[in-house]
Design an enzyme around this catalytic site. Structure first.
Site, PDB file in Angstrom:
ATOM      1  N   CYS A 113       0.587  -1.456   0.049  1.00 31.66           N
ATOM      2  CA  CYS A 113      -0.181  -0.370  -0.474  1.00 31.66           C
ATOM      3  C   CYS A 113       0.877   0.968  -0.231  1.00 31.66           C
ATOM      4  CB  CYS A 113      -1.046  -0.048   0.481  1.00 31.66           C
ATOM      5  SG  CYS A 113      -2.110  -1.905   1.274  1.00 31.66           S
ATOM      6  N   HIS A 252      -3.867   6.752   3.048  1.00 30.13           N
ATOM      7  CA  HIS A 252      -4.006   5.686   2.054  1.00 30.13           C
ATOM      8  C   HIS A 252      -4.881   5.735   3.282  1.00 30.13           C
ATOM      9  CE1 HIS A 252      -4.022   1.931   1.124  1.00 30.13           C
ATOM     10  NE2 HIS A 252      -4.252   0.816   2.560  1.00 30.13           N
ATOM     11  N   ASN A 282      -9.858  -0.497  -0.156  1.00 29.61           N
ATOM     12  CA  ASN A 282      -8.680  -1.000  -0.155  1.00 29.61           C
ATOM     13  C   ASN A 282      -8.205  -1.260  -1.739  1.00 29.61           C
ATOM     14  OD1 ASN A 282      -5.720  -1.501   0.784  1.00 29.61           O
ATOM     15  ND2 ASN A 282      -6.137  -1.686   2.401  1.00 29.61           N
TER      16      ASN A 282
HETATM   17  O1  UT7 Z   1      -3.311  -1.517   3.609  1.00 23.38           O
HETATM   18  C1  UT7 Z   1      -3.230  -2.053   4.668  1.00 23.38           C
HETATM   19  C2  UT7 Z   1      -3.466  -2.640   5.436  1.00 23.38           C
HETATM   20  N1  UT7 Z   1      -4.917  -3.293   6.144  1.00 23.38           N
HETATM   21  C3  UT7 Z   1      -5.421  -2.806   6.972  1.00 23.38           C
HETATM   22  O2  UT7 Z   1      -4.751  -1.384   7.148  1.00 23.38           O
HETATM   23  C4  UT7 Z   1      -6.523  -3.573   7.438  1.00 23.38           C
HETATM   24  C5  UT7 Z   1      -6.407  -2.941   8.442  1.00 23.38           C
HETATM   25  N2  UT7 Z   1      -7.412  -4.033   9.930  1.00 23.38           N
HETATM   26  C6  UT7 Z   1      -8.449  -3.450  10.233  1.00 23.38           C
HETATM   27  O3  UT7 Z   1      -8.845  -2.832   9.138  1.00 23.38           O
HETATM   28  C7  UT7 Z   1      -9.114  -4.613  10.654  1.00 23.38           C
HETATM   29  O4  UT7 Z   1      -8.593  -5.049  11.686  1.00 23.38           O
HETATM   30  C8  UT7 Z   1     -10.467  -5.132   9.745  1.00 23.38           C
HETATM   31  C9  UT7 Z   1     -11.542  -4.789   9.743  1.00 23.38           C
HETATM   32  C10 UT7 Z   1      -9.028  -5.870   9.588  1.00 23.38           C
HETATM   33  C11 UT7 Z   1     -11.105  -5.965  11.225  1.00 23.38           C
HETATM   34  O5  UT7 Z   1     -11.216  -5.535  12.286  1.00 23.38           O
HETATM   35  P1  UT7 Z   1     -11.382  -5.445  13.669  1.00 23.38           P
HETATM   36  O6  UT7 Z   1     -12.735  -5.004  14.940  1.00 23.38           O
HETATM   37  O7  UT7 Z   1     -10.048  -5.188  13.693  1.00 23.38           O
HETATM   38  O8  UT7 Z   1     -12.544  -7.343  13.714  1.00 23.38           O
HETATM   39  P2  UT7 Z   1     -11.334  -8.388  14.648  1.00 23.38           P
HETATM   40  O9  UT7 Z   1     -10.400  -8.803  13.448  1.00 23.38           O
HETATM   41  O10 UT7 Z   1     -10.780  -7.888  15.760  1.00 23.38           O
HETATM   42  O11 UT7 Z   1     -12.514  -9.808  14.446  1.00 23.38           O
HETATM   43  C12 UT7 Z   1     -13.724  -9.352  14.756  1.00 23.38           C
HETATM   44  C13 UT7 Z   1     -14.941 -10.767  14.903  1.00 23.38           C
HETATM   45  C14 UT7 Z   1     -13.924 -11.741  14.595  1.00 23.38           C
HETATM   46  O12 UT7 Z   1     -15.046 -12.525  14.959  1.00 23.38           O
HETATM   47  P3  UT7 Z   1     -14.738 -13.306  17.189  1.00 23.38           P
HETATM   48  O13 UT7 Z   1     -13.180 -14.155  16.725  1.00 23.38           O
HETATM   49  O14 UT7 Z   1     -14.317 -11.787  18.058  1.00 23.38           O
HETATM   50  O15 UT7 Z   1     -16.143 -14.522  17.228  1.00 23.38           O
HETATM   51  C15 UT7 Z   1     -14.141 -12.252  13.601  1.00 23.38           C
HETATM   52  O16 UT7 Z   1     -14.388 -13.387  12.490  1.00 23.38           O
HETATM   53  O17 UT7 Z   1     -15.187  -9.857  13.184  1.00 23.38           O
HETATM   54  C16 UT7 Z   1     -15.481 -11.466  13.017  1.00 23.38           C
HETATM   55  N3  UT7 Z   1     -15.279 -10.947  11.412  1.00 23.38           N
HETATM   56  C17 UT7 Z   1     -15.605 -10.235  10.650  1.00 23.38           C
HETATM   57  N4  UT7 Z   1     -17.690 -11.138  11.410  1.00 23.38           N
HETATM   58  C18 UT7 Z   1     -18.198 -10.423   9.955  1.00 23.38           C
HETATM   59  C19 UT7 Z   1     -13.849 -10.585  10.551  1.00 23.38           C
HETATM   60  N5  UT7 Z   1     -14.617 -10.398   9.701  1.00 23.38           N
HETATM   61  C20 UT7 Z   1     -15.728 -10.555   9.943  1.00 23.38           C
HETATM   62  C21 UT7 Z   1     -16.584 -10.177   8.383  1.00 23.38           C
HETATM   63  N6  UT7 Z   1     -18.022  -9.943   8.874  1.00 23.38           N
HETATM   64  N7  UT7 Z   1     -16.460  -9.614   7.533  1.00 23.38           N
END
Ligand code: UT7
Length: 325
Positions: A113, A252, A282
């Protein structure tokens, strides 16, 4: 002193839009989850005639049209991408052929990115050595081919698209005047995309399924906010500037909560931060040049404004760049 200025911008997004409602039919997710956790509502998905180099070439033609510069006048084409058309030759060579930019040398750079910001710094350094150069810099991605459409952790986040700029030298006080680029390869496994071709045949794993993006989202989130804040504040300090001197920040576009956190830590008001994440998701290396093009077309930058880029991606790679528009 001659500095690298952006003479023109252009972008190209695929026709097809994939909404959060569409994704609800593909993986177990919801519009509510995606919107509240990421700020993304739609993303574009490339079709058959929208391969990486084709999107890149269209974006480039639009940027060239703004400047009146002919393809034959280009000296260098750089494409920042992590989803190249082929491993060899570079996507930049395909673009060179499509444009008929017969006098340009061409290569790709891979900094995820952060690729476009790394590329603009590179272009700025070329211009310092050869002020007469005309450089086409593109960020282009077709990440829809690189996500695992069964992995809801990643497939909802990414999108396809391309953005291009034409860079040349100017001595009117405008242009790139500072950058702070960083990397930390020790944290590579927080966000990566491997492929079997990369390994010695003896090392190839049976469970390998495809060249998919794999990410530890919450760790990436924390690093992104902290490292981008650091990259911006140290660059501003180095140039005796404060965040109040910045007319527009173009970050970004990865996650609206990352951007909100960053905004609050830096103390920059919402109206001075450009965001188009909800429509495109993204797009990795393409995200900043697409945003730059939109910001430019919306009249968000006036001549002489201080524009700040900041970015973060796999590698880890991150950084910031300052230019007078
Ligand atoms: O481009 C540069 C690099 N990329 C980024 O900068 C991305 C950085 N990270 C993020 O944007 C966020 O961490 C995410 C959007 C990827 C995830 O958000 P989060 O608030 O950090 O959620 P999490 O990874 O802590 O997951 C929370 C829950 C999990 O369930 P459990 O384990 O708590 O039961 C995931 O399985 O949300 C679940 N989950 C989803 N649920 C519904 C993950 N993806 C999804 C989804 N729909 N698409």
């Amino acid at each position: 002193m001659i500095k690298a200025v952006i003479l023109g911008t252009g972008s190209c997004l695929p026709e097809k839009t994939l909404s959060n409602a569409d994704l609800e039919r593909i993986v177990e997710t919801s519009d509510e989850w995606i919107t509240s956790r990421t700020g993304i509502r739609n993303r574009r998905v490339a079709g058959r005639d929208e391969q990486n180099y084709q999107l890149a070439t269209k974006a480039a033609r639009r940027a060239l049209a703004v400047t009146g510069i002919e393809p034959e006048e280009l000296d260098l084409i750089v494409v920042a991408t992590i989803s190249p058309h082929m491993i060899m030759p570079s996507t930049a060579c395909f673009v060179q052929a499509e444009l008929g930019a017969v006098n340009a040398f061409a290569y790709d750079i891979s900094a995820a990115c952060a690729g476009f910001t790394y590329g603009l710094d590179l272009a700025s350094n070329y211009i310092r050595n050869r002020p007469d150069m005309k450089i086409l810099l593109i960020g282009a991605e077709t990440l829809s081919a690189r996500v695992n459409w069964e992995d809801r952790n990643t497939c909802v986040l990414f999108g396809d698209g391309a953005g291009a700029v034409i860079v040349a030298g100017s001595n009117d006080g405008r242009g790139v005047f500072g950058s702070n680029l960083r990397a930390d390869g020790k944290l590579w496994n927080l966000l990566y995309m491997d492929s079997p071709e990369s390994y010695n045949p003896d090392l190839r794993r049976d469970e390998w399924q495809g060249p998919f993006i794999r990410m530890n989202g919450s760790d990436i989130f924390k690093h992104a906010v902290r490292l981008m804040e650091d990259a911006v504040t140290s660059l501003l300090r180095q140039h005796d500037l404060t965040i109040d001197d910045v007319d527009l920040m173009i970050p970004h576009q990865a996650n609206i909560r990352i951007l909100k956190n960053l905004r609050e830590r830096l103390g920059i008001p919402e109206e001075r931060v450009f965001v188009n994440l909800s429509q495109y998701g993204n797009t990795s290396a393409a995200s900043i040049p697409i945003a730059l093009d939109e910001a430019h077309r919306q009249g968000r930058m006036a001549r002489g404004d201080i524009v700040l880029l900041c970015t973060f991606g796999g590698g880890l790679t991150w950084g910031s760049l300052l230019m007078r528009w």
